[in-house]
Motif scaffolding. Structure first.
Motif, short mmCIF file in Angstrom:
data_model
loop_
_atom_site.label_atom_id
_atom_site.label_comp_id
_atom_site.label_asym_id
_atom_site.label_seq_id
_atom_site.Cartn_x
_atom_site.Cartn_y
_atom_site.Cartn_z
N GLN A 474 -10.58 9.18 1.56
CA GLN A 474 -10.18 9.26 2.96
C GLN A 474 -9.39 8.03 3.39
O GLN A 474 -8.95 7.94 4.54
CB GLN A 474 -11.42 9.40 3.85
CG GLN A 474 -12.20 10.69 3.60
CD GLN A 474 -13.47 10.77 4.44
OE1 GLN A 474 -13.73 9.89 5.25
NE2 GLN A 474 -14.23 11.83 4.25
N MET A 475 -9.21 7.08 2.50
CA MET A 475 -8.47 5.86 2.80
C MET A 475 -7.92 5.31 1.50
O MET A 475 -8.44 5.58 0.42
CB MET A 475 -9.39 4.84 3.49
CG MET A 475 -8.70 3.53 3.87
SD MET A 475 -9.84 2.33 4.63
CE MET A 475 -10.00 3.03 6.27
N THR A 476 -6.86 4.51 1.61
CA THR A 476 -6.30 3.85 0.44
C THR A 476 -6.61 2.36 0.50
O THR A 476 -6.97 1.83 1.56
CB THR A 476 -4.77 4.04 0.39
OG1 THR A 476 -4.19 3.37 1.52
CG2 THR A 476 -4.41 5.52 0.40
N THR A 477 -6.46 1.69 -0.63
CA THR A 477 -6.69 0.24 -0.64
C THR A 477 -5.68 -0.47 0.26
O THR A 477 -5.99 -1.49 0.87
CB THR A 477 -6.59 -0.31 -2.07
OG1 THR A 477 -5.37 0.13 -2.67
CG2 THR A 477 -7.77 0.16 -2.92
N ALA A 478 -4.47 0.07 0.34
CA ALA A 478 -3.45 -0.54 1.19
C ALA A 478 -3.87 -0.48 2.67
O ALA A 478 -3.67 -1.44 3.43
CB ALA A 478 -2.11 0.17 1.00
N GLN A 479 -4.46 0.64 3.07
CA GLN A 479 -4.91 0.78 4.46
C GLN A 479 -6.08 -0.17 4.76
O GLN A 479 -6.14 -0.78 5.84
CB GLN A 479 -5.32 2.23 4.73
CG GLN A 479 -4.14 3.19 4.78
CD GLN A 479 -4.59 4.64 4.86
OE1 GLN A 479 -5.55 5.04 4.20
NE2 GLN A 479 -3.88 5.43 5.67
N LEU A 480 -7.00 -0.30 3.80
CA LEU A 480 -8.12 -1.23 3.99
C LEU A 480 -7.60 -2.65 4.07
O LEU A 480 -8.07 -3.45 4.89
CB LEU A 480 -9.12 -1.09 2.84
CG LEU A 480 -10.29 -2.08 2.84
CD1 LEU A 480 -11.08 -2.01 4.15
CD2 LEU A 480 -11.22 -1.83 1.65
N LEU A 481 -6.63 -2.97 3.23
CA LEU A 481 -6.05 -4.31 3.26
C LEU A 481 -5.43 -4.59 4.63
O LEU A 481 -5.61 -5.68 5.19
CB LEU A 481 -4.99 -4.44 2.17
CG LEU A 481 -4.22 -5.76 2.12
CD1 LEU A 481 -5.17 -6.92 1.85
CD2 LEU A 481 -3.11 -5.71 1.07
N ALA A 482 -4.73 -3.62 5.18
CA ALA A 482 -4.11 -3.79 6.50
C ALA A 482 -5.16 -4.06 7.57
O ALA A 482 -4.97 -4.90 8.46
CB ALA A 482 -3.29 -2.55 6.85
#
Length: 614
Positions: A474-482
C-alpha cells in the motif's frame, strides 16, 4: 572335538540359566552333578572351585567372580564412570575396597551365597554372569589367584560389549584367548531374569518407536509388572536404562556425565561448567530426553559439590548456556542455535544494551575466539555455519537498533531509501523468527522511554506504519522516505523558530501573551530567518503557536512549579508536569541545571529529585 558343554534350563521362579564349561578336553571331564533327590540344585565344579545353582539363588567357592553390564544410574566407582570404555561391573570374590588407600584388598575368604532377588537388585536387572577358572598357571592361595585373575582378565571383562549383548561365545573366546593356556578351562554361568526381560523387551519396543509411551502402552507395561510382581524400583531401573541407551539420548547424557565427573574431581562446579550443564538440559527438553536421566547423575555426582557462581544477570547466564552449547565435545550432539535460542539471545542483547552491560559482548567475543580455534583445529564446518547464523542476526540487530534510535532521539537525521530497504529486510527476518518481534525489540522500549521527544515519536510512528504498509503493497519506500524527510524538515524548522523566539523574548519582549505581540514577534522572526536564509517564505502558523506554547510552559515550570518541587521535594508534581506538558525532558533538565546554578543551589538536591523520578 567339542570346545564347550552347556546346561540350559529355567528354574521354577523363571530364572533362565546357561552353565557353560569350555576349554581343553572339557568333554573328558566330570564337572557337574544334579541333586535329584533333594532340591534339584545343580553343582558345577573343578579342583578347588564350585558353583551351585538352586531354586532361590547361587553359592560359590574358589576363585572367580561375577560381572554384568552397568545399568544407568547404579552406584558406580568414579574411576569406572570416567572411562567411557568401561561398561561392565566386575566383582571379584573376596575383594573389598579400601577407602583409605583407594584400592582393592583381597582375602582367602571367597566363598559366599547370593539370592536371586539380591543378584538382580545389586547387579543388572536382566542378566548377570559368574565365572571361575581352572588352569595350571593359576595356583597359590585364593588371594593370589584372585589378584592374578583380576590383572589377567579384569580389563577385558570390564570393557567387553559381549556381556550386554548376551554373546556367551564371544565372552568365552575372549577369556580363553587371554588365558593363553592349552590346558585351561573357563566356566561361565549366565543367569537371566525372564520376568524382567519380558518387561524390558516390551518397554524397549514401545519407547524406540517415538521416544514416548502412550497411556494404553503404559497400561500394558503395568499389567506385566503386576503379573510378574516386578517392584517399582526395578521397573524404574529398566525404563531409565532403556531410555539412556537410545543413541540420541546417550550422546547428550554422556556429555553431561563427563562434565559432572570433571567437576566432581575438582570438588566444585564453576560458572562455565554450570552453563554447559544447563545447556545440555535445555537440549534434552528439545530432544524429548527424560529429566530422570539427569536427576540420577546429579544425585550421584553433583551432590554436595560447591557451585562457584559470580553474580551475573539471568540474561547473561542464559547467553553463556547457549554459547557453551555450541562447543559441546560430542560432535554427534544436535546443538545448533534454534529459533528459541535465537530469541533468547536477541532479548539478552537488548537487555544488555539497556543496562550498558558489556559482559554480553565479552561472552560473544570469547565464543568467537573459541570458534576460530576449533575451526583451525579441524572442527566440523557446521560449527562455523551455526556461529555465522548467530552473528548475522546480531549484525541485523545492531543496524536496526542504530537506525531506530537515531530516528527516535537525534535531530535532523538524514534517512535514505537504501537505509529503509535495509530496515525493511531486517524487519522481515525478525518477524519471521516471531511475529511482531521487530516492534517488540526495537519500538516498544523506545516508545515507553520518557526521554523520547514528540518528533521522535512522530517519526517512529510513521516508520512502523509505513513499513507495514510497504509489506501490504500500500506504500513504497520512496513515499515513506518522503514522509520521514517532511517530518525531519518540520522538526528542523520548529527547533530553529523556538531557538530564535526564545532569544528574541529574552532580549526584547517581556510580554507575548496578546495576539498583537505574537503577530509582531512572528513577523520579526520570519524576516530574520529569511535574511539568514535559514527559512524561505513564511513560518507555518501551527509551528509558531507551538513555540509560544512551549515557552509559556517553560516559564510556568521555572517560576512556579520548580521552586515548589524543590521546597517540598515534590517528585510527583515534577513527574506530572513532564508527563502532561509534552516538553522535551532533556531540555527541561538543562533548564533545571541552569536554575540551580543561577540560584547557587546544591546540585545534589537536584540529583536526588531526579533519582526519585528516574
Amino acid at each position: 572335538m567339542p570346545r564347550d558343554i552347556r546346561l540350559h534350563g529355567v528354574t521354577d521362579n523363571q530364572i533362565e540359566y546357561s552353565l557353560i564349561a569350555a576349554g581343553a578336553d572339557i568333554h573328558r571331564r566330570f564337572f557337574f552333578n544334579v541333586d535329584e533327590a533333594g532340591d534339584g540344585s545343580i553343582r558345577v565344579f573343578s579342583p578347588s572351585n564350585e558353583f551351585i545353582l538352586s531354586q532361590d539363588g547361587i553359592k560359590h567357592r574358589g576363585n572367580g567372580g561375577s560381572f554384568c553390564e552397568y545399568m544407568f544410574g547404579v552406584d558406580q566407582p568414579l574411576a569406572d564412570q570416567a572411562k567411557n570404555d568401561v561398561i561392565n561391573r566386575l566383582v571379584m570374590y573376596g575383594a573389598t575396597y579400601d577407602k583409605t588407600n583407594g584400592g582393592l584388598v583381597f582375602s582367602d575368604r571367597t566363598d559366599g551365597s547370593l539370592s536371586f532377588e539380591k543378584m538382580f537388585f545389586d547387579g543388572n536387572a536382566i542378566c548377570n554372569y559368574f565365572f571361575f577358572v581352572n588352569a595350571s598357571t593359576i595356583s597359590g592361595s585364593l588371594q593370589e589367584q584372585q589378584e592374578y585373575l583380576l590383572k589377567l582378565l579384569g580389563k577385558a571383562i570390564k570393557r567387553s560389549p559381549a556381556a550386554g549383548l548376551g554373546h556367551d561365545n564371544v565372552i568365552i573366546e575372549e577369556a580363553l584367548l587371554i588365558l593363553d593356556n592349552p590346558n585351561s578351562q573357563f566356566f561361565l554361568f549366565k543367569l537371566v531374569n525372564r520376568k524382567h526381560q519380558e518387561y524390558h523387551k516390551l518397554f524397549e519396543s514401545l519407547y524406540l518407536k517415538n521416544k514416548k509411551i502412550a497411556d494404553d502402552d503404559f497400561s500394558a507395561l503395568s499389567a506385566i509388572a503386576g503379573m510378574h510382581g516386578i517392584d517399582r524400583y526395578q521397573q524404574e531401573r529398566i525404563r531409565i536404562d532403556v531410555m539412556y541407551k537410545h543413541p540420541d539420548n546417550k550422546r547428550i547424557v554422556d556429555e553431561y556425565k563427563n562434565i559432572l565427573i570433571s567437576c566432581n574431581r575438582k570438588g566444585e562446579i564453576n560458572r562455565l561448567e554450570n552453563a554447559r550443564l544447563t545447556r545440555l538440559k535445555t537440549l534434552s527438553v528439545r530432544n524429548k530426553i527424560p529429566g530422570a536421566l539427569f536427576y540420577t547423575l546429579d544425585e550421584m555426582l553433583k551432590k554436595d559439590k560447591k557451585i562457584v557462581v559470580l553474580e551475573e544477570s539471568e540474561y547473561i547466564s542464559e547467553t553463556r548456556q547457549i554459547m557453551e552449547g555450541l562447543f559441546l565435545t560430542e560432535h554427534q550432539i544436535e546443538n545448533s542455535i534454534n529459533r528459541e535460542d535465537m530469541l533468547k539471545l536477541l532479548f539478552a542483547k537488548k537487555k544488555a544494551a539497556e543496562n550498558r552491560d558489556h559482559v554480553f559482548e565479552e561472552v560473544l567475543l570469547d565464543a568467537s575466539k573459541l570458534c576460530d580455534e576449533k575451526i583451525r583445529d579441524g572442527a566440523d564446518a557446521s560449527l562455523l555455519d551455526g556461529f555465522s547464523y548467530l552473528i548475522t542476526f546480531f549484525d541485523r540487530y545492531d543496524s536496526t537498533s542504530s537506525i531506530v534510535n537515531q530516528l527516535g532521539f537525534m535531530e535532523n537525521v538524514r534517512v535514505s531509501e537504501e537505509m529503509l530497504r535495509s530496515l525493511l529486510g531486517n524487519k522481515q527476518e525478525f518477524d519471521r523468527l516471531k511475529p511482531g518481534l521487530f516492534e517488540e525489540l526495537f519500538i516498544a522500549g523506545i516508545t515507553d522511554n520518557k526521554y523520547l521527544g514528540k518528533y521522535g515519536r512522530k517519526k517512529l510512528d510513521a516508520l512502523v506504519s509505513g513499513l507495514k504498509q510497504i509489506e501490504e503493497k500500500q506504500m513504497t519506500t520512496a513515499q515513506l522516505l518522503a514522509m520521514l524527510l517532511a517530518l525531519d524538515e518540520e522538526e528542523r524548522t520548529y527547533l530553529t523558530v523556538l531557538e530564535h523566539v526564545r532569544e528574541r523574548i529574552r532580549n526584547f519582549y517581556s510580554k507575548f501573551s496578546t495576539k498583537t505581540d505574537q503577530e509582531l514577534l512572528k513577523a520579526e522572526i520570519t524576516d530574520e530567518l529569511n535574511h539568514k536564509k535559514i527559512v524561505f517564505g513564511g513560518i507555518p502558523e501551527h509551528l509558531f503557536l507551538e513555540t509560544i506554547l512551549t515557552i509559556k510552559k517553560e516559564a510556568v515550570y521555572l517560576h512556579s512549579l520548580l521552586p515548589e518541587i524543590i521546597g517540598n521535594r515534590d517528585i510527583a508534581l515534577r513527574e506530572d508536569f513532564l508527563e502532561n506538558s509534552g516538553l522535551d525532558r532533556f531540555y527541561v533538565e538543562e533548564l533545571e541545571r541552569e536554575y540551580f546554578e543561577l540560584n547557587e543551589l546544591d546540585m545534589d538536591d537536584l540529583y536526588q529529585i531526579r533519582k526519585g523520578l528516574n
